[in-house]
Enzyme design. Structure first.
Site, PDB file in Angstrom:
ATOM      1  CB  ALA A  76       4.642  -6.877   2.221  1.00 43.18           C
ATOM      2  CG  ASP A  77       3.161  -1.483  -1.614  1.00 49.10           C
ATOM      3  OD1 ASP A  77       3.385  -2.027  -2.712  1.00 49.10           O
ATOM      4  OD2 ASP A  77       3.228  -0.258  -1.422  1.00 49.10           O
ATOM      5  CB  THR A  78       8.454  -1.466   0.374  1.00 42.93           C
ATOM      6  OG1 THR A  78       8.444  -2.672   1.140  1.00 42.93           O
ATOM      7  CG2 THR A  78       9.524  -0.530   0.912  1.00 42.93           C
ATOM      8  N   GLY A 113       4.285  -1.849   4.601  1.00 39.73           N
ATOM      9  CA  GLY A 113       3.022  -2.288   5.182  1.00 39.73           C
ATOM     10  C   GLY A 113       2.833  -3.766   4.899  1.00 39.73           C
TER      11      GLY A 113
END
Length: 193
Positions: A76-78, A113
Site C-alpha cells: 500500500a501507499d498513502t 492505494g
C-alpha cells in the site's frame, strides 16, 4: 473467516506499524516483510489520485523475486493532496512543520492505494477521504513535530495521534484510509480470491 486463504502465505509488504495494526484488525494471519529502498517515484502527468495505486503496484513488483506460488502479497501507499500539491513523507522536521502549516485550516484529501497479488490474481484499488483541519498555531505545530513522529507519515501527521484529536474537525470517508489502509476494501477484495 479466512479459511479460503489458508493455502496462502500472506505477506504485508510494509514498514508501517499502522498498517500492521489495521491488517491485524481483520483477524488475518500474515507476516510483515519489508524491503529497503523501494523506488516510490511516479511518472509526470499521472493523475494525482492514481499515484498511490501506482506506487503500491511498484512496491509489489519489488517483492516479485522473493515470492513463491503460495504467496499472497499486500502492499500500500498513502499520499495527502492539498489543491494540486502532493504531500508525501517529510524528510526533515522543518519540512514536516511546513506541511502542517499548509494543511492548517484547510480541507485536504488522503488517498491510499493498495495492491493485492498472488500468482493468479493482480488487484489494485484506492480509496480517498476528505479531511478538514482546524487552524493550527505555530506552537501546536511545533509541539506535534517535537513530540510525535511526523517523518514517517504522508502529510506529516497521523490521524490516530494528538493532532488528529485536536485539529481534525471532520472526515468524509474512511478513518482507516487516512490511517494508511482501507481495511473495508482489503476485506472486500480478499473475499473474492
Amino acid at each position: 473467516m479466512w479459511e479460503h486463504l489458508a493455502h496462502y502465505r500472506v505477506i504485508l509488504g510494509s514498514q508501517s506499524p499502522r498498517r500492521v495494526e489495521l491488517l491485524r484488525g481483520l483477524d488475518l494471519d500474515f507476516e510483515q516483510c519489508t524491503l529497503p529502498d523501494v523506488d516510490e517515484s511516479y511518472p509526470d502527468g499521472l493523475a494525482l489520485r492514481e499515484i498511490p495505486s501506482y506506487i503500491a503496484r511498484k512496491k509489489a513488483e519489488a517483492y516479485y523475486a522473493t515470492l513463491s506460488e503460495d504467496t499472497l502479497l499486500i502492499t500500500a501507499d498513502t499520499l495527502v493532496f492539498v489543491e494540486d500539491e502532493v504531500l508525501g513523507k517529510p524528510r526533515t522536521p522543518d519540512e514536516a512543520a511546513s506541511m502542517l502549516q499548509r494543511l492548517s485550516g484547510r480541507r485536504h484529501y488522503v488517498t491510499t492505494g493498495v495492491s493485492i497479488r498472488t500468482s493468479q490474481h493482480d488487484l489494485s484499488f484506492a480509496d480517498t477521504a476528505a479531511v478538514d483541519f482546524l487552524p493550527l498555531t505555530s506552537r501546536e505545530i511545533e509541539y506535534y513535530v517535537q513530540h510525535y513522529s511526523p517523518l514517517d507519515k504522508a502529510g506529516a501527521y497521523g490521524i490516530q495521534e494528538w493532532i488528529g484529536y485536536t485539529a481534525i474537525s471532520s472526515i468524509e470517508g474512511s478513518f482507516y484510509t487516512v490511517m494508511g489502509l482501507p481495511v473495508h476494501l482489503v476485506s472486500k477484495y480478499l473475499k473474492t480470491l
